[in-house]
Design a protein around this motif. Structure first.
Motif, PDB file in Angstrom:
ATOM      1  N   LYS A   1      -8.418   8.341  -6.592  1.00 15.30           N
ATOM      2  CA  LYS A   1      -9.033   7.058  -6.958  1.00 15.30           C
ATOM      3  C   LYS A   1      -8.500   6.483  -8.267  1.00 15.30           C
ATOM      4  O   LYS A   1      -8.566   5.284  -8.486  1.00 15.30           O
TER       5      LYS A   1
ATOM      6  N   ASP B   1       0.798  -1.225   0.000  1.00 19.58           N
ATOM      7  CA  ASP B   1       0.000   0.000   0.000  1.00 19.58           C
ATOM      8  C   ASP B   1       0.834   1.280   0.000  1.00 19.58           C
ATOM      9  O   ASP B   1       0.289   2.375  -0.017  1.00 19.58           O
TER      10      ASP B   1
ATOM     11  N   PRO C   1      -1.307  10.968   5.445  1.00 25.61           N
ATOM     12  CA  PRO C   1      -2.769  10.873   5.551  1.00 25.61           C
ATOM     13  C   PRO C   1      -3.350  11.473   6.835  1.00 25.61           C
ATOM     14  O   PRO C   1      -4.480  11.952   6.852  1.00 25.61           O
ATOM     15  N   SER C   2      -2.563  11.487   7.918  1.00 20.98           N
ATOM     16  CA  SER C   2      -3.061  12.063   9.174  1.00 20.98           C
ATOM     17  C   SER C   2      -2.459  13.437   9.461  1.00 20.98           C
ATOM     18  O   SER C   2      -2.964  14.162  10.316  1.00 20.98           O
TER      19      SER C   2
ATOM     20  N   GLN D   1      -3.082   5.628   0.006  1.00 18.63           N
ATOM     21  CA  GLN D   1      -3.746   6.740   0.688  1.00 18.63           C
ATOM     22  C   GLN D   1      -3.253   8.110   0.226  1.00 18.63           C
ATOM     23  O   GLN D   1      -3.755   9.123   0.700  1.00 18.63           O
TER      24      GLN D   1
ATOM     25  N   ASN E   1       3.433  11.089   8.632  1.00 17.42           N
ATOM     26  CA  ASN E   1       2.322  10.296   8.130  1.00 17.42           C
ATOM     27  C   ASN E   1       1.364  11.250   7.424  1.00 17.42           C
ATOM     28  O   ASN E   1       0.523  11.896   8.049  1.00 17.42           O
TER      29      ASN E   1
ATOM     30  N   LYS F   1      -2.569  13.124  -4.266  1.00 15.98           N
ATOM     31  CA  LYS F   1      -3.392  13.957  -3.397  1.00 15.98           C
ATOM     32  C   LYS F   1      -2.524  15.096  -2.875  1.00 15.98           C
ATOM     33  O   LYS F   1      -1.301  15.048  -2.929  1.00 15.98           O
TER      34      LYS F   1
END
Length: 146
Positions: free
Chosen positions: A62, A37, A108-109, A58, A106, A68
């Motif tokens: 899509k 991933d 995504p967070s 992440q 990180n 992102k």
């Protein structure tokens, strides 16, 4: 004589490549998590090891390709940058068989953690934690082969 020189050159190239994959520099290269991933490239600069995101489930849209934005970054001015290519792992140093004193972001967070890494059975183990190593998570990576 030319054949001998060629053989010696090939031997040195092979030995050099082998040593580059062991010991202190074993961490250098492109890695993919065992969960497949995330992919990152680890490199050495000024005696420390760094890693940048190459791809991640992440951190892409899509379509699986478009990066992102770093929208959760604690620094507002960085929230518009693409996540692919950012340096997310910083400052690891080699110390007696493991890589220590690093920091990992990180994306995504939007959180930063302390981190360390070590090699075992040809795999890289990367542990992010808060405070002490006991309070963390380890991800295992294998060398990426496209």
């Amino acid at each position: 004589m030319k054949k001998l020189s060629l053989y010696l050159l090939l031997l040195l190239f092979t030995v050099g490549k082998t040593f580059a994959q062991t010991g202190e520099n074993a961490i250098i290269g492109i890695w993919e998590s065992d969960k497949k991933d995330v992919r990152m490239e680890i490199y050495k600069e000024n005696g420390k090891y760094y890693g940048k995101y190459l791809w991640g489930a992440q951190i892409v849209e899509k379509d699986g390709v478009t990066s992102k934005k770093d929208s959760k970054n604690p620094e507002p001015k960085l929230r518009t940058r693409n996540l692919i290519g950012i340096v997310s792992l910083t400052g690891l140093t080699w110390d007696d068989g493991e890589y220590v004193d690093g920091k990992i972001y990180n994306a995504p967070s939007g959180e930063y953690y302390k981190c360390k890494a070590w090699m075992k059975d040809g795999k890289m183990n990367l542990r992010g934690y808060m405070g002490i190593s006991l309070l963390g998570q380890t991800a295992t990576f294998h060398r990426y082969k496209p």
